[in-house]
Design a protein around this motif. Sequence first.
Motif, PDB file in Angstrom:
ATOM      1  N   CYS A  74      -4.537   5.724  -3.035  1.00 41.20           N
ATOM      2  CA  CYS A  74      -4.574   4.433  -3.084  1.00 41.20           C
ATOM      3  C   CYS A  74      -3.365   3.894  -4.011  1.00 41.20           C
ATOM      4  N   LYS A  75      -3.142   4.798  -5.252  1.00 42.51           N
ATOM      5  CA  LYS A  75      -1.980   4.443  -6.060  1.00 42.51           C
ATOM      6  C   LYS A  75      -0.533   4.447  -5.403  1.00 42.51           C
ATOM      7  N   LEU A  76      -0.626   5.703  -4.783  1.00 41.27           N
ATOM      8  CA  LEU A  76       0.680   5.815  -4.041  1.00 41.27           C
ATOM      9  C   LEU A  76       0.789   5.012  -2.946  1.00 41.27           C
ATOM     10  N   SER A  77      -0.004   4.369  -2.593  1.00 43.12           N
ATOM     11  CA  SER A  77       0.106   3.345  -1.241  1.00 43.12           C
ATOM     12  C   SER A  77       0.679   2.084  -1.886  1.00 43.12           C
ATOM     13  N   GLY A  78       0.014   1.964  -3.229  1.00 43.12           N
ATOM     14  CA  GLY A  78       0.485   0.392  -3.782  1.00 43.12           C
ATOM     15  C   GLY A  78       1.935   0.825  -4.235  1.00 43.12           C
ATOM     16  N   MET A  79       2.388   1.887  -4.706  1.00 45.40           N
ATOM     17  CA  MET A  79       3.790   2.227  -4.849  1.00 45.40           C
ATOM     18  C   MET A  79       4.611   2.081  -4.042  1.00 45.40           C
ATOM     19  N   ALA A  80       4.080   2.401  -2.715  1.00 41.21           N
ATOM     20  CA  ALA A  80       5.206   2.378  -1.358  1.00 41.21           C
ATOM     21  C   ALA A  80       5.289   0.916  -1.157  1.00 41.21           C
ATOM     22  N   ASN A  81       4.252   0.243  -1.381  1.00 38.05           N
ATOM     23  CA  ASN A  81       4.351  -1.374  -1.267  1.00 38.05           C
ATOM     24  C   ASN A  81       5.442  -2.035  -2.058  1.00 38.05           C
ATOM     25  N   ASN A  82       5.252  -1.352  -3.469  1.00 42.62           N
ATOM     26  CA  ASN A  82       6.341  -1.987  -4.584  1.00 42.62           C
ATOM     27  C   ASN A  82       7.874  -1.582  -3.932  1.00 42.62           C
ATOM     28  N   LEU A  83       7.746  -0.116  -3.402  1.00 43.97           N
ATOM     29  CA  LEU A  83       9.379   0.425  -2.974  1.00 43.97           C
ATOM     30  C   LEU A  83       9.692  -0.476  -1.975  1.00 43.97           C
ATOM     31  N   ASN A  84       8.719  -0.811  -0.999  1.00 44.36           N
ATOM     32  CA  ASN A  84       9.194  -1.671   0.243  1.00 44.36           C
ATOM     33  C   ASN A  84       9.732  -3.052  -0.231  1.00 44.36           C
ATOM     34  N   GLN A  85       9.034  -3.746  -1.293  1.00 47.53           N
ATOM     35  CA  GLN A  85       9.655  -5.010  -1.887  1.00 47.53           C
ATOM     36  C   GLN A  85      11.073  -4.668  -2.756  1.00 47.53           C
ATOM     37  N   ILE A  86      11.141  -3.506  -3.309  1.00 44.42           N
ATOM     38  CA  ILE A  86      12.432  -3.457  -3.830  1.00 44.42           C
ATOM     39  C   ILE A  86      13.512  -3.347  -2.785  1.00 44.42           C
ATOM     40  N   ALA A  87      13.224  -2.636  -1.644  1.00 47.01           N
ATOM     41  CA  ALA A  87      14.312  -2.357  -0.566  1.00 47.01           C
ATOM     42  C   ALA A  87      14.551  -3.888  -0.038  1.00 47.01           C
TER      43      ALA A  87
END
Length: 116
Positions: A74-87
């Motif tokens: 769940c935490k990793l999924s949230g971080m992936a979302n953050n990474l997408n926003q950074i991209a």
Amino acid sequence: MENKKKDKQKRGRPAKEKAKLSTSINLKLTEEDFKTVKEKAGKLGMKATQYAREMTLNGCVKSRFTLEELDKMCKLSGMANNLNQIARKINAYGMYDAVAEVFELIGKIKALFHDS
């Protein structure tokens, strides 16, 4: 009128064809043995009776994710979302504005996997 009811198709989701559990086996365990079974079932996110049934019928239980693993996913999924926003920011505004966010996210990911 009755013929119409028989010919008419039912709407909605089809009913599950699952055999009901109607027969039981009584199993006597010591408190310690029951505690062990309950702990093992809990680690797999199952009830003790489900665990005992699987072990009896199959000799093993399919390994499901533990609560700790589910939390990490769940935490990793949230971080992936953050990474997408950074991209998206990098594509819109350029690399230098997003560098600090990238390093912060990398630190969180490292902490998540090295914390266990």
